[in-house]
Motif scaffolding. Sequence first.
Motif, PDB file in Angstrom:
ATOM      1  N   LEU A   1     -51.535  32.605 -31.121  1.00 35.37           N
ATOM      2  CA  LEU A   1     -52.936  32.939 -30.914  1.00 35.37           C
ATOM      3  C   LEU A   1     -53.821  32.357 -32.013  1.00 35.37           C
ATOM      4  CD1 LEU A   1     -54.798  34.497 -29.009  1.00 35.37           C
ATOM      5  CD2 LEU A   1     -54.505  36.498 -30.482  1.00 35.37           C
ATOM      6  N   THR A   2     -53.304  32.320 -33.251  1.00 36.96           N
ATOM      7  CA  THR A   2     -54.077  31.774 -34.361  1.00 36.96           C
ATOM      8  C   THR A   2     -54.440  30.313 -34.127  1.00 36.96           C
ATOM      9  OG1 THR A   2     -53.008  33.281 -35.916  1.00 36.96           O
ATOM     10  CG2 THR A   2     -54.057  31.335 -36.845  1.00 36.96           C
ATOM     11  N   ILE A   3     -53.512  29.557 -33.557  1.00 38.92           N
ATOM     12  CA  ILE A   3     -53.781  28.151 -33.255  1.00 38.92           C
ATOM     13  C   ILE A   3     -54.457  28.006 -31.899  1.00 38.92           C
ATOM     14  CG2 ILE A   3     -52.700  25.901 -32.842  1.00 38.92           C
ATOM     15  CD1 ILE A   3     -50.557  26.653 -34.814  1.00 38.92           C
ATOM     16  N   ALA A   4     -54.018  28.806 -30.930  1.00 34.89           N
ATOM     17  CA  ALA A   4     -54.506  28.633 -29.560  1.00 34.89           C
ATOM     18  C   ALA A   4     -55.975  29.002 -29.420  1.00 34.89           C
ATOM     19  CB  ALA A   4     -53.672  29.472 -28.591  1.00 34.89           C
ATOM     20  N   LEU A   5     -56.407  30.069 -30.088  1.00 35.54           N
ATOM     21  CA  LEU A   5     -57.780  30.521 -29.890  1.00 35.54           C
ATOM     22  C   LEU A   5     -58.810  29.449 -30.244  1.00 35.54           C
ATOM     23  CD1 LEU A   5     -59.556  32.808 -28.962  1.00 35.54           C
ATOM     24  CD2 LEU A   5     -59.505  33.749 -31.282  1.00 35.54           C
ATOM     25  N   PRO A   6     -58.706  28.809 -31.415  1.00 34.51           N
ATOM     26  CA  PRO A   6     -59.664  27.726 -31.681  1.00 34.51           C
ATOM     27  C   PRO A   6     -59.546  26.562 -30.691  1.00 34.51           C
ATOM     28  CG  PRO A   6     -58.635  28.453 -33.716  1.00 34.51           C
ATOM     29  CD  PRO A   6     -57.882  29.098 -32.599  1.00 34.51           C
ATOM     30  N   LEU A   7     -58.310  26.229 -30.288  1.00 32.72           N
ATOM     31  CA  LEU A   7     -58.146  25.125 -29.342  1.00 32.72           C
ATOM     32  C   LEU A   7     -58.651  25.492 -27.954  1.00 32.72           C
ATOM     33  CD1 LEU A   7     -54.651  23.702 -30.356  1.00 32.72           C
ATOM     34  CD2 LEU A   7     -56.905  22.751 -30.846  1.00 32.72           C
ATOM     35  N   VAL A   8     -58.456  26.750 -27.558  1.00 32.34           N
ATOM     36  CA  VAL A   8     -58.992  27.209 -26.278  1.00 32.34           C
ATOM     37  C   VAL A   8     -60.518  27.166 -26.305  1.00 32.34           C
ATOM     38  CG1 VAL A   8     -59.303  29.242 -24.810  1.00 32.34           C
ATOM     39  CG2 VAL A   8     -57.016  28.595 -25.578  1.00 32.34           C
ATOM     40  N   LEU A   9     -61.092  27.620 -27.420  1.00 32.01           N
ATOM     41  CA  LEU A   9     -62.549  27.566 -27.544  1.00 32.01           C
ATOM     42  C   LEU A   9     -63.040  26.125 -27.578  1.00 32.01           C
ATOM     43  CD1 LEU A   9     -63.135  30.435 -30.139  1.00 32.01           C
ATOM     44  CD2 LEU A   9     -63.593  30.482 -27.676  1.00 32.01           C
ATOM     45  N   SER A  10     -62.265  25.230 -28.210  1.00 33.67           N
ATOM     46  CA  SER A  10     -62.627  23.811 -28.213  1.00 33.67           C
ATOM     47  C   SER A  10     -62.609  23.255 -26.796  1.00 33.67           C
ATOM     48  CB  SER A  10     -61.651  23.020 -29.091  1.00 33.67           C
ATOM     49  OG  SER A  10     -61.704  23.441 -30.431  1.00 33.67           O
ATOM     50  N   SER A  11     -61.541  23.575 -26.068  1.00 36.34           N
ATOM     51  CA  SER A  11     -61.454  23.120 -24.674  1.00 36.34           C
ATOM     52  C   SER A  11     -62.523  23.773 -23.823  1.00 36.34           C
ATOM     53  CB  SER A  11     -60.064  23.446 -24.113  1.00 36.34           C
ATOM     54  OG  SER A  11     -59.058  22.807 -24.865  1.00 36.34           O
ATOM     55  N   ALA A  12     -62.796  25.054 -24.096  1.00 35.34           N
ATOM     56  CA  ALA A  12     -63.837  25.756 -23.339  1.00 35.34           C
ATOM     57  C   ALA A  12     -65.197  25.121 -23.574  1.00 35.34           C
ATOM     58  CB  ALA A  12     -63.872  27.229 -23.732  1.00 35.34           C
ATOM     59  N   SER A  13     -65.423  24.585 -24.779  1.00 32.67           N
ATOM     60  CA  SER A  13     -66.697  23.923 -25.037  1.00 32.67           C
ATOM     61  C   SER A  13     -66.867  22.715 -24.140  1.00 32.67           C
ATOM     62  CB  SER A  13     -66.784  23.519 -26.516  1.00 32.67           C
ATOM     63  OG  SER A  13     -65.869  22.493 -26.830  1.00 32.67           O
ATOM     64  N   HIS A  14     -65.761  21.995 -23.879  1.00 30.71           N
ATOM     65  CA  HIS A  14     -65.827  20.882 -22.927  1.00 30.71           C
ATOM     66  C   HIS A  14     -66.125  21.391 -21.519  1.00 30.71           C
ATOM     67  CE1 HIS A  14     -64.563  17.698 -25.635  1.00 30.71           C
ATOM     68  NE2 HIS A  14     -63.570  18.461 -26.058  1.00 30.71           N
TER      69      HIS A  14
ATOM     70  N   ILE B   1     -54.259  25.805 -24.548  1.00 27.54           N
ATOM     71  CA  ILE B   1     -52.982  26.516 -24.702  1.00 27.54           C
ATOM     72  C   ILE B   1     -51.821  25.521 -24.659  1.00 27.54           C
ATOM     73  CG2 ILE B   1     -51.447  28.234 -23.674  1.00 27.54           C
ATOM     74  CD1 ILE B   1     -53.939  29.687 -22.660  1.00 27.54           C
ATOM     75  N   GLY B   2     -51.915  24.559 -23.738  1.00 30.36           N
ATOM     76  CA  GLY B   2     -50.881  23.530 -23.674  1.00 30.36           C
ATOM     77  C   GLY B   2     -50.812  22.709 -24.949  1.00 30.36           C
ATOM     78  N   GLN B   3     -51.965  22.399 -25.522  1.00 26.79           N
ATOM     79  CA  GLN B   3     -51.985  21.661 -26.786  1.00 26.79           C
ATOM     80  C   GLN B   3     -51.339  22.479 -27.900  1.00 26.79           C
ATOM     81  OE1 GLN B   3     -55.906  20.428 -27.978  1.00 26.79           O
ATOM     82  NE2 GLN B   3     -55.170  19.150 -29.647  1.00 26.79           N
ATOM     83  N   THR B   4     -51.563  23.777 -27.886  1.00 28.15           N
ATOM     84  CA  THR B   4     -50.927  24.656 -28.871  1.00 28.15           C
ATOM     85  C   THR B   4     -49.405  24.609 -28.743  1.00 28.15           C
ATOM     86  OG1 THR B   4     -52.828  26.144 -28.810  1.00 28.15           O
ATOM     87  CG2 THR B   4     -50.781  27.030 -29.707  1.00 28.15           C
ATOM     88  N   VAL B   5     -48.927  24.661 -27.516  1.00 27.06           N
ATOM     89  CA  VAL B   5     -47.486  24.566 -27.273  1.00 27.06           C
ATOM     90  C   VAL B   5     -46.952  23.240 -27.809  1.00 27.06           C
ATOM     91  CG1 VAL B   5     -45.726  24.351 -25.478  1.00 27.06           C
ATOM     92  CG2 VAL B   5     -47.484  26.108 -25.291  1.00 27.06           C
ATOM     93  N   GLY B   6     -47.689  22.150 -27.530  1.00 28.89           N
ATOM     94  CA  GLY B   6     -47.261  20.843 -28.012  1.00 28.89           C
ATOM     95  C   GLY B   6     -47.174  20.788 -29.534  1.00 28.89           C
TER      96      GLY B   6
ATOM     97  N   MET C   1     -59.441  24.706 -37.079  1.00 27.95           N
ATOM     98  CA  MET C   1     -60.803  25.231 -37.181  1.00 27.95           C
ATOM     99  C   MET C   1     -61.843  24.114 -37.257  1.00 27.95           C
ATOM    100  SD  MET C   1     -60.570  28.383 -36.741  1.00 27.95           S
ATOM    101  CE  MET C   1     -62.310  28.734 -37.010  1.00 27.95           C
ATOM    102  N   LEU C   2     -61.508  23.032 -37.959  1.00 26.59           N
ATOM    103  CA  LEU C   2     -62.448  21.905 -37.999  1.00 26.59           C
ATOM    104  C   LEU C   2     -62.615  21.299 -36.614  1.00 26.59           C
ATOM    105  CD1 LEU C   2     -64.187  19.933 -39.672  1.00 26.59           C
ATOM    106  CD2 LEU C   2     -62.160  18.469 -39.813  1.00 26.59           C
ATOM    107  N   VAL C   3     -61.518  21.187 -35.879  1.00 24.20           N
ATOM    108  CA  VAL C   3     -61.582  20.648 -34.522  1.00 24.20           C
ATOM    109  C   VAL C   3     -62.505  21.497 -33.657  1.00 24.20           C
ATOM    110  CG1 VAL C   3     -60.243  20.063 -32.458  1.00 24.20           C
ATOM    111  CG2 VAL C   3     -59.276  19.667 -34.741  1.00 24.20           C
ATOM    112  N   LEU C   4     -62.403  22.816 -33.812  1.00 25.12           N
ATOM    113  CA  LEU C   4     -63.286  23.720 -33.072  1.00 25.12           C
ATOM    114  C   LEU C   4     -64.744  23.478 -33.460  1.00 25.12           C
ATOM    115  CD1 LEU C   4     -63.996  26.158 -31.306  1.00 25.12           C
ATOM    116  CD2 LEU C   4     -63.404  27.627 -33.265  1.00 25.12           C
TER     117      LEU C   4
END
Length: 475
Positions: free
Chosen positions: A14-27, A297-302, A159-162
Amino acid sequence: MKNLFKNGNFKEVLTIALPLVLSSASHAVNLFVDRAMLAGYSDMTMAAAFPAGLSAFSFSCLFVGTVGYSGAFVAQYYGAKEYHRIGSAVWQGIWIAVIGGLFMWGTSFFAQEIFDAFGHGAEVRSLEVIYYKIIATGTVANLLFIALSNFWSGRGKVMLVLGVNIFMTVMNITLNYLLIYGKSFTVPLLGTVTFPEMGIRGAAYGTIIGGFMAVLVFVAVLLCSGWKKYGLGKCFDFALFKRLLRFGMPTGIQLAIDLIAFQVFVILQGKVDSVALAASGIAFGINSLAYTPLLGIGQTVGILVGQSVGAQDIPRGERSVRSARVLGVCYIAVLAVIFFFWPDPLLLAFSKVSPEITAECRTMLRFITGYLLFDALFIIYSSAIKSAGDTRFSMITHALLAIFTYVLPCLALFAAYRQEWFINLFAPYSRGWCLWGVWTISVIYVVICGVVFYLRYRQGKWKTMKVIDTPSEAA
């Protein structure tokens, strides 16, 4: 308590996925707002932007997948504590991004021929050509964005990516609003600034300019990073470049095949009529609210599986996948309820389109609900095995499934729809049988993909793979 934060458990994911999900959600939000703005401008611009943007992404998929796969190298080098190799992996992605940008610029010269082949109406076709030429020319910004972001995301520093994703989304939406409609506002000391009304051109230019601004932010931060520690000074490594092509190109080809298959589906929607095309554009714009965060989420898994493979800690990778599956299923369950039972709030942004388009979009969202869960499983399990290096199986299997369970059945149904016997047999509902028939095929296709990649993951071959070279091979 310590294990809650480490070793692939839910909180680490969740620590990694949440920022990446929010990043993807921004798209997703960006795409959704763009569609809504274009729908407010005219039905034709919205209908044209969807296939034109999808075409540009389809042609760039080979490079998007290959550049994106440099993140798997970063993750495995990070897990293996070979930090000095990370910068070189990022640079190889940058070179492929530049090559991809040049290729996409070349395709812009053939935009007219591409969309003439689609057979859409003349007005829609002219707008498709305009939008495609601008987006294709600026595709290098998206590819560079992916390559540069891998330096941080592959190490789990998301976090920077987000932050950069949010910045890009804000700039994109702002520029699109100003350039689509043409707005004026007053700036202290500068006076009144007026933007021209550019319609679909404004939407394309806003997207490209926002992308380049985000790239500049990444470059500025990268210049302040640990160049010596991460080997950022080594710009070209031929051996690593070949390895990236070897493992990354199958991922790019898989993505290209998937998008081309989806493009066929969209083209068939347009050949049914403009109402179906416009409704599908809105439906998939809304669907991006579900699909794009799943990519996070998939990126987090990767990332976590890649780090686990590099560190030779396979159990941690397995726990990461299980935790990500829980997160993905919970997210999809909420969206499935909204899409199926309560889609109207999502359609309020498209209130200016005709009631007929809205009604068909509502039905399409219910079809999308039918495959959401399996789409999540496909993204999670395919990300896991590909990040370990199982890219050739992914490419071949996905290609076969896309052709034989998706494209060919859809083409066969549409070919029958054009025949007189089909029209007579199903009259006056032949259009509905064709339209909802291809949507049913798409549901079946995604369900099969989810099951097949789950079985491949359970087979466990990915546990014996890796993409990085050993220290002896590097020497």
